[in-house]
Design an enzyme around this catalytic site. Structure first.
Site, PDB file in Angstrom:
ATOM      1  N   ARG A   1       0.827  -1.205   0.000  1.00  0.00           N
ATOM      2  CA  ARG A   1       0.000   0.000   0.000  1.00  0.00           C
ATOM      3  C   ARG A   1       0.865   1.261   0.000  1.00  0.00           C
ATOM      4  O   ARG A   1       0.552   2.260  -0.667  1.00  0.00           O
ATOM      5  CB  ARG A   1      -0.915  -0.019   1.232  1.00  0.00           C
TER       6      ARG A   1
ATOM      7  N   HIS B   1       0.695   4.404  -2.581  1.00  0.00           N
ATOM      8  CA  HIS B   1       0.482   5.782  -2.128  1.00  0.00           C
ATOM      9  C   HIS B   1       1.648   6.687  -2.530  1.00  0.00           C
ATOM     10  O   HIS B   1       1.447   7.883  -2.786  1.00  0.00           O
ATOM     11  CB  HIS B   1       0.292   5.818  -0.610  1.00  0.00           C
TER      12      HIS B   1
ATOM     13  N   HIS C   1      -5.960  -5.558  -2.656  1.00  0.00           N
ATOM     14  CA  HIS C   1      -6.792  -5.703  -1.455  1.00  0.00           C
ATOM     15  C   HIS C   1      -7.068  -7.173  -1.121  1.00  0.00           C
ATOM     16  O   HIS C   1      -7.786  -7.461  -0.170  1.00  0.00           O
ATOM     17  CB  HIS C   1      -8.110  -4.944  -1.631  1.00  0.00           C
TER      18      HIS C   1
END
Length: 325
Positions: free
Chosen positions: A63, A67, A189
Site C-alpha cells: 500500500r 500511495h 486488497h
C-alpha cells in the site's frame, strides 16, 4: 560484410537497451548489478524477516508503494517525515512498514553508501511482499531517484474508499493507467485490512431504506458485529474476508458474491466498465480469453512503478529515507 555485421551489432545493442529500459525513463532491471550487486537480496531478506514477525506488514508495504507512486510519482516522497509532509495527510495516517524500509536502507548504506535509492527500496519491498504472500514474482526495473518535495496538500488525488468507478478511472487515467490496471492494482486488497470508518457508512443509513443494497444480506450481520454503529472507527477488518494474508483470487470472488468491503471495491463488480475484467480473472466469460491475475498484477505494478520517475541527475539518493539530504 564487416559493415553489415557492425550494423547488426549496433542494432542488437539498441534493441537490448530498449528491452532493459521501461517506458524510456531510465530504469532497468538489474540497475544495481555492478554498483551494489547485493541490493535486491538485502531488501528481500529484510522484508522476509519483518513480515515473518508480522504478516500484516506485507499489505502495508504494498500500500505504501501505491500511495507513493500516486503522489509526485514513485520517488519515496511518502517516506519523508516532518510537519506538513505526505506522511501527515489523513489518507496516509494508516500507512505501515516505514521501519522495514529504514532497516533495509541502513544495511544498504553500510554495504554500498549513497547508491541505492529509497524509492527503489520501496518498489522492491512491495514486490517481495507480494511474493511472501503467495503471489508470483516479477522483475522490478530500478534506477529511480528520491524526490525532495513532500507536501500533504498533494495527497488529495489518491483513490478513496468512497470513489465511484468513474472517479477511480479518472484518477488512474491521470497517471497513465487504464481500466484493467485499475481492477488489477485494486486487487492488492486481496491482502490487508481497512478501518471501520472507511466503510461503516454502508452498514446502517446508507440509503433512506437502510444499509447499502449491494451488500449480501447474509453477510451484513457479520460486518455490523465487527463495526457496530457509533463504534470504534479505527478497528481493523479484513479487506478479503477469509483470505486476508494470501495473495489469491478470493478478493474478486468476494466482489462477485457481494462481499466487497469498501464501496469503491464492490463498485468494480457493479460497474460494466470494470466488471468484465473481474469476470475474466474469475474465468466466467465463455468465449473470452481469461486473464491470470498473478501475471497481470506484476505487469501493472511495473507500469505503476514508472509513474513520473526521477532518474539520471534528477532528485537525489537519500542517506536516510525519512529526510532529504
Amino acid at each position: 560484410m564487416e559493415a553489415r555485421s557492425l550494423y547488426s551489432l549496433v542494432f542488437l545493442v539498441l534493441a537490448l537497451a530498449i528491452v532493459n529500459t521501461v517506458h524510456g525513463q531510465g530504469t532497468r532491471v538489474g540497475f544495481y548489478s555492478s554498483a551494489c550487486p547485493l541490493a535486491e537480496s538485502i531488501v528481500k531478506s529484510t522484508v522476509t524477516t519483518h513480515v515473518n514477525s508480522d504478516s500484516t506488514l506485507a499489505a502495508g508495504l504494498l500500500r505504501m508503494h501505491f500511495h507513493d507512486c500516486f503522489v509526485q510519482g514513485c520517488d519515496a516522497s511518502v517516506l519523508i517525515a516532518g510537519s506538513g509532509t505526505e506522511r501527515t495527510a489523513f489518507a496516509n495516517l494508516g500507512l505501515r512498514g516505514f521501519e522495514v524500509i529504514d532497516d533495509a536502507k541502513t544495511q544498504l548504506e553500510a554495504t554500498c553508501p549513497g547508491v541505492v535509492s529509497c524509492a527503489d527500496i520501496l518498489a522492491l519491498a512491495a514486490r517481495d511482499s507480494v511474493v511472501h504472500s503467495g503471489g508470483l514474482s516479477y522483475q522490478v526495473p530500478t534506477g529511480r531517484r528520491d524526490g525532495r518535495i513532500s507536501q500533504a496538500s498533494d495527497v488529495s488525488n489518491l483513490p478513496a474508499p468512497f470513489d465511484s468507478v468513474e472517479v477511480q478511472t479518472q484518477k488512474f487515467t491521470a497517471k497513465g493507467l487504464n481500466t484493467q490496471d485499475l481492477v488489477t492494482l485494486v486487487g492488492a486488497h486481496t491482502i490487508g485490512t481497512t478501518a471501520c470508518q472507511f466503510f461503516s457508512n454502508r452498514l446502517y443509513n446508507f440509503t433512506a431504506n437502510g444499509p447499502d443494497p449491494s451488500i449480501d444480506p447474509s453477510f451484513l450481520p457479520q460486518l455490523q458485529s465487527l463495526c457496530p454503529q457509533n463504534g470504534d472507527g479505527s478497528k481493523r477488518v479484513a479487506l478479503d474476508t477469509g483470505s486476508q494474508t494470501k495473495f489469491d483470487l478470493s478478493y474478486y470472488s468476494n466482489l462477485r458474491n457481494s462481499r466487497g468491503i469498501l464501496q469503491s471495491d464492490q463498485a468494480l463488480w457493479s460497474d460494466a466498465s470494470t466488471k468484465t475484467t473481474v469476470q475474466r480473472y474469475l474465468g466466467l466469460i465463455k468465449g473470452l480469453l481469461g486473464l491470470t491475475f498473478n501475471v497481470e498484477f506484476g505487469k501493472s505494478m511495473i507500469k505503476m512503478g514508472n509513474i513520473e520517475l526521477k532518474t539520471g541527475t534528477d532528485g537525489e539518493i537519500r542517506k536516510i529515507c525519512s529526510a532529504i539530504n
